[in-house]
Design an enzyme around this catalytic site. Structure first.
Site, PDB file in Angstrom:
ATOM      1  N   HIS A  54       0.806  -1.226   0.000  1.00  0.00           N
ATOM      2  CA  HIS A  54       0.000   0.000   0.000  1.00  0.00           C
ATOM      3  C   HIS A  54       0.840   1.278   0.000  1.00  0.00           C
ATOM      4  CE1 HIS A  54      -2.924  -3.049   1.023  1.00  0.00           C
ATOM      5  NE2 HIS A  54      -2.299  -3.281   2.161  1.00  0.00           N
ATOM      6  N   CYS A  55       2.011   1.229  -0.626  1.00  0.00           N
ATOM      7  CA  CYS A  55       2.910   2.396  -0.664  1.00  0.00           C
ATOM      8  C   CYS A  55       3.213   2.892   0.746  1.00  0.00           C
ATOM      9  CB  CYS A  55       2.318   3.518  -1.508  1.00  0.00           C
ATOM     10  SG  CYS A  55       2.073   3.085  -3.237  1.00  0.00           S
ATOM     11  N   ALA A  56       3.397   1.947   1.670  1.00  0.00           N
ATOM     12  CA  ALA A  56       3.667   2.301   3.068  1.00  0.00           C
ATOM     13  C   ALA A  56       4.584   1.252   3.697  1.00  0.00           C
ATOM     14  CB  ALA A  56       2.363   2.420   3.849  1.00  0.00           C
TER      15      ALA A  56
END
EC number: 2.8.1.7
Length: 416
Positions: A373-375
């Protein structure tokens, strides 16, 4: 220009089933099953009003903006600028402080290179939180490399809330910039952004707020928040991709140099030099996504017609239902159980992989997100390499939640 009437007062009690029919894609079947779209934190579906507004522009008004005196050019310019006005109303912000751009990633990079790069020095600190999207981490890493500034991280508590005591302790005189999300795209945590910005301002710290996940689901009042910069993304707000906005305090916009050079952002050009346009147009070089922004105006009007408070109430009810049902499943692990949450649930089931779950759920007509999740730093905190994420919007239904749970139980059985 042809108008779409989407600005009526919010109804007392929205007819959610009727509103759902405004979204053509939600009528689809996937693999022979009715689509359950639970990937709204990734991008939201578009109401017919947005599709019609974009189509009408290309059919009847297509022209460039701010570059012609003919009728089509005037119509296009007026419609484009009407979007700025609509967004300013949504955010309770002055129009002359609102830069139209391609989205939050562009907005944060604009701040990084036009505000931070000329000002930060070796020894200065950029403060971010553990729950940031990469778009609110990587630009600051690039600036730190070029300026000698350091990045410090405010951590979270196990339930996914920000450790506010630790954050306040980290607000030392060396901190020049605080970059923080309003709502976590993974955990759904709604940060107490008003208090955080107030504390930062008392210490002379400039604040950048990533509002990408907040604007579609929460009432945003820029003056009340008290930040220096606030960025939003259009495609999560039921608008077209490639649209968004950056709000910035007037005093910042006037001293920031342009990020990109080209047409529209100038007043006069000669080989001896260039006189730049005034903000916000100084930061809007080149031909923008005109049709997209006209569609975004329709999206904003659509949301305002429903009422953002009504949307928040609806999504809170859906979130409670989904969370309750997920907690009944053996081996279920939920990530982020903050008391104040947007309608986002990240989860894993013991003995399964996120990608396997998401792939098999797709065969059941269910669209969720799987991965990091781009995290990445956030998932590292929890000791996992991937999670599944179900994220809801007001057009989702309780019946969809029941069908999603049934599909999840079926898939879990298949995976053993």
């Amino acid at each position: 220009m042809d108008r779409i009437n989407t600005s009526a007062a919010p109804p007392t009690s929205p007819d959610w089933e009727r509103l759902r029919t405004d979204f053509p894609l939600l009528q689809r079947h996937v693999h022979g099953k009715p689509l359950i779209y639970f990937d709204n934190a990734n991008t939201a579906q578009k109401p017919q009003a947005v599709i019609t507004a974009t189509d009408t522009f290309y059919r009847r008004h297509n022209a460039n903006i701010s570059r012609a005196v003919h009728t089509l050019g005037t119509e296009a310019t007026e419609a484009y600028e009407a979007t700025r006005t609509a967004l300013a109303t949504l955010l309770n912000a002055p129009t002359h402080e609102l830069v139209l751009c391609s989205g939050t990633t562009f907005a944060i990079n604009l701040i990084a290179y036009s505000w931070a790069l000329p000002r930060l020095r070796a020894g200065d600190v950029i403060l971010v939180s553990r729950m940031e999207h990469h778009a609110n981490i990587v630009p600051w890493q690039l600036i730190a490399e070029r300026t000698g500034a350091r990045i410090q991280v405010a951590d979270i508590l196990p339930n996914g809330t920000l450790d506010l005591d630790a954050l306040h302790t980290l607000m030392t005189p060396q901190v020049k910039l605080l970059a923080i999300t309003h709502v976590s795209n993974v955990l759904g945590t709604v940060n107490p952004i008003h208090d955080i910005c107030r504390q930062a301002r008392q210490r002379g710290i400039t604040t950048v707020v990533d509002g990408s996940q907040a604007a579609p689901h929460r009432h945003i009042d820029i003056p009340a928040i008290g930040c220096d910069f606030y960025a939003i993304t259009g495609h999560k707000l039921y608008g077209p991709t490639g649209t968004g906005a950056l709000w910035a305090r007037r005093e910042h916009l006037h001293i920031m140099p342009p990020f990109l050079g080209g047409g529209e952002m100038i007043k006069e050009v000669s080989f001896d030099g260039t006189l730049f346009n005034t903000p916000p147009h100084k930061f809007e070089a080149g031909t923008p996504n005109i049709a997209g922004f006209i569609g975004l105006r329709a999206a904003v009007d659509y949301v305002r017609r429903i009422g953002i408070e009504q949307i928040e109430t609806r999504e809170t009810e859906l979130l409670a239902h989904l969370t309750e049902e997920l907690q009944k499943i053996d081996g279920m692990r939920l990530f982020g159980t903050a008391p104040n949450k947007a309608a986002v649930v990240s989860f894993m089931i013991e003995g399964t992989h996120a990608h396997d779950l998401a792939t098999l759920l797709d065969l059941e007509g269910v669209a969720i997100r799987s991965g990091q999740h781009c995290a990445h730093p956030l998932l590292q905190y929890y000791g996992v390499t991937a999670t599944c994420r179900a994220s809801l919007a007001f057009y989702n239904t309780h019946e969809e939640i029941e069908r999603f749970i049934a599909a999840l139980l079926k898939v879990r059985k298949l995976l053993g």
